[in-house]
Design a protein around this motif. Sequence first.
Motif, mmCIF file in Angstrom:
data_model
loop_
_atom_site.group_PDB
_atom_site.id
_atom_site.type_symbol
_atom_site.label_atom_id
_atom_site.label_comp_id
_atom_site.label_asym_id
_atom_site.label_seq_id
_atom_site.Cartn_x
_atom_site.Cartn_y
_atom_site.Cartn_z
ATOM 1 N N MET A 137 0.823 -1.215 0.000
ATOM 2 C CA MET A 137 0.000 0.000 0.000
ATOM 3 C C MET A 137 0.852 1.258 0.000
ATOM 4 O O MET A 137 0.529 2.242 -0.673
ATOM 5 N N GLU A 138 1.963 1.233 0.725
ATOM 6 C CA GLU A 138 2.862 2.390 0.727
ATOM 7 C C GLU A 138 3.526 2.559 -0.634
ATOM 8 O O GLU A 138 3.661 3.686 -1.128
ATOM 9 N N ARG A 139 3.918 1.469 -1.248
ATOM 10 C CA ARG A 139 4.507 1.541 -2.592
ATOM 11 C C ARG A 139 3.498 2.074 -3.604
ATOM 12 O O ARG A 139 3.854 2.874 -4.482
ATOM 13 N N ALA A 140 2.240 1.622 -3.492
ATOM 14 C CA ALA A 140 1.197 2.110 -4.398
ATOM 15 C C ALA A 140 1.015 3.611 -4.241
ATOM 16 O O ALA A 140 0.868 4.351 -5.241
ATOM 17 N N LEU A 145 -0.537 4.923 -7.589
ATOM 18 C CA LEU A 145 -1.429 3.862 -8.058
ATOM 19 C C LEU A 145 -2.524 3.524 -7.057
ATOM 20 O O LEU A 145 -3.252 2.542 -7.234
ATOM 21 N N ASP A 146 -2.631 4.300 -6.000
ATOM 22 C CA ASP A 146 -3.576 3.973 -4.925
ATOM 23 C C ASP A 146 -4.969 4.526 -5.232
ATOM 24 O O ASP A 146 -5.523 5.332 -4.494
ATOM 25 N N GLY A 147 -5.543 4.054 -6.354
ATOM 26 C CA GLY A 147 -6.876 4.495 -6.752
ATOM 27 C C GLY A 147 -7.932 3.457 -6.445
ATOM 28 O O GLY A 147 -7.653 2.410 -5.847
ATOM 29 N N SER A 148 -9.141 3.721 -6.886
ATOM 30 C CA SER A 148 -10.259 2.836 -6.577
ATOM 31 C C SER A 148 -10.197 1.510 -7.321
ATOM 32 O O SER A 148 -10.917 0.569 -6.985
#
Length: 284
Positions: A137-140, A145-148
């Motif tokens: 999650m941290e890398r995203a 890239l931390d989208g829906s």
Amino acid sequence: TTQVEMMRGLDGARTGLVRAMRASPWRRMADFGYREVEDDAKADMVHQVFARVAPSYDVMNDAMSGGLHRRWKDNMVEKLRPFASMRHLDVAGGTGDVAFRVLRQMLAQERKLGVGVERRGTVTACDINQNMLDVGMERARQQGLDGSNLNFVRGDAEELPFEDESMDAYTIAFGLRNVTRKDRALSEAHRVLRRGGRFLCLEFSRVENPLLARLYDVYSFRIIPEMGRAIAGDRESYQYLVESIRRFPAQQELSHMVREAGFKHVQCENVMSGVVAYHSAFKL
């Protein structure tokens, strides 16, 4: 005195029962590297390994493979051929290495076709270890890239928290060997895939070239654990990972297990004479 003797007799009987249960052939056992452990204990032991290695997992992968793991994963996703609006599941992929690759290709296809928000696909990284998911999650977040359309879900490969026939594709890279009941994980992969869905596994396998096999053994058992000590401060966990590779089913045996789970068109492709192998199959 009689009461004391009776108590001693009961204690002796209880001890004998415990010993008999421990020696019972009915107990389910599992391999943890070269050790045999109780079936129920393996998952917790593997969990502890990956909780320890999570912060340095990607660095160690680069060091151990000379960066080749990146090419192997690239090739895996090329074989998968992500498409617009797909529902993809990557199991044992908490750090997002495969999920990110699939997501980028899927998004590229959606942009090319002008797919609207309401029809966008999703990529789900599922892992039993929260430490690995936290890294992913941290890398995203760092990579934007931390989208829906990217989900991180804590779940067990042997009992996936997803509906029947809810996924278009299932990948697992360097994770199946750490699962206690591999047959159950393969059955779960089959369950969650829709008809026509693709199964793709990338895993260390059995080296078929005798000379390369000897060199690989020296590298694996003498060098990799020491890399673990130097880079991650954890020799023991990487000793387990090396041993787990040697205990993993060979190519033909794993292909048979995939067929037994209900998959069709099962194929195996060796890389570097079997250092790693791709297993591909479809749910029909």
